[in-house]
Design a protein around this motif. Structure first.
Motif, short mmCIF file in Angstrom:
data_model
loop_
_atom_site.label_atom_id
_atom_site.label_comp_id
_atom_site.label_asym_id
_atom_site.label_seq_id
_atom_site.Cartn_x
_atom_site.Cartn_y
_atom_site.Cartn_z
N ASP A 78 1.07 -1.17 0.37
CA ASP A 78 -0.09 -0.45 0.26
C ASP A 78 0.41 0.88 -0.20
O ASP A 78 0.63 2.27 -0.74
N LYS A 79 1.77 1.44 0.73
CA LYS A 79 2.71 2.66 1.23
C LYS A 79 3.86 2.65 -0.28
O LYS A 79 5.18 2.94 -0.09
N ASP A 80 3.62 1.26 -1.45
CA ASP A 80 5.11 1.65 -2.32
C ASP A 80 6.59 1.33 -1.47
O ASP A 80 6.99 1.12 -2.18
N VAL A 81 6.85 0.16 -0.79
CA VAL A 81 7.41 -0.08 -0.09
C VAL A 81 8.08 -1.44 -0.71
O VAL A 81 7.12 -2.70 -0.34
N LEU A 82 9.38 -1.51 -1.65
CA LEU A 82 8.98 -3.54 -2.09
C LEU A 82 7.76 -3.78 -3.15
O LEU A 82 8.19 -5.09 -2.83
N LYS A 83 6.93 -2.87 -3.46
CA LYS A 83 6.11 -3.23 -3.47
C LYS A 83 6.52 -4.67 -5.41
O LYS A 83 5.71 -5.27 -4.76
N GLU A 84 6.45 -4.10 -5.79
CA GLU A 84 7.26 -5.27 -6.85
C GLU A 84 7.60 -6.10 -6.62
O GLU A 84 7.44 -7.27 -7.17
N TYR A 85 8.67 -6.47 -5.60
CA TYR A 85 9.18 -7.15 -5.08
C TYR A 85 8.36 -8.26 -4.53
O TYR A 85 8.22 -9.68 -4.70
#
Length: 128
Positions: A44-51
């Motif tokens: 949700d916070k776009d932290v390591l989102k892709e991984y």
């Protein structure tokens, strides 16, 4: 200690992931729910989102394996500490038996006092 520069680099994202996990673990314990909630918050916070989107199951598995390993290490340390205490208790009992024997106390009295068999006390004081 890692801080990252706060500009979204991989280290900053990892540090953020770790901080979020620590908070979730404090709230939920070291559980699958805490790991899953950490992953959800991070996405949700776009932290390591892709991984995390591509490897969520692996991350959960790895985190749970780390918990199991930590528990095993803690248990091993606890057992070793207990063994050390027991060994120390035995050495103290042996010294006490020897001192009591030198002071003229009878073997049966020493045995009752230390809660060991008279044969054990005799072996400690060298009279067997």
């Amino acid at each position: 200690m890692l801080y990252g520069d706060g500009n979204g680099d991989i280290i900053s994202q990892y540090v953020t992931f770790t901080k979020i996990y620590q908070e979730q673990a404090r709230l939920l314990g070291r559980t699958v729910e805490a790991v899953r909630e950490t992953i959800r918050i991070c996405k949700d916070k776009d932290v390591l989102k892709e991984y995390l989107s591509a490897h969520e199951k692996e991350v959960v598995s790895i985190m749970m394996a780390l918990f199991d390993q930590e528990k095993a290490v803690e248990q091993f340390g606890y057992e070793k500490k207990q063994e050390g205490r027991e060994e120390g208790d035995l050495k103290r009992a042996m010294r006490t038996a020897s001192n009591m024997f030198k002071d003229g106390e009878p073997i049966d009295k020493i045995a009752r006092f230390l809660e060991f068999s008279p044969e054990t006390i005799l072996s400690w004081v060298g009279k067997v």
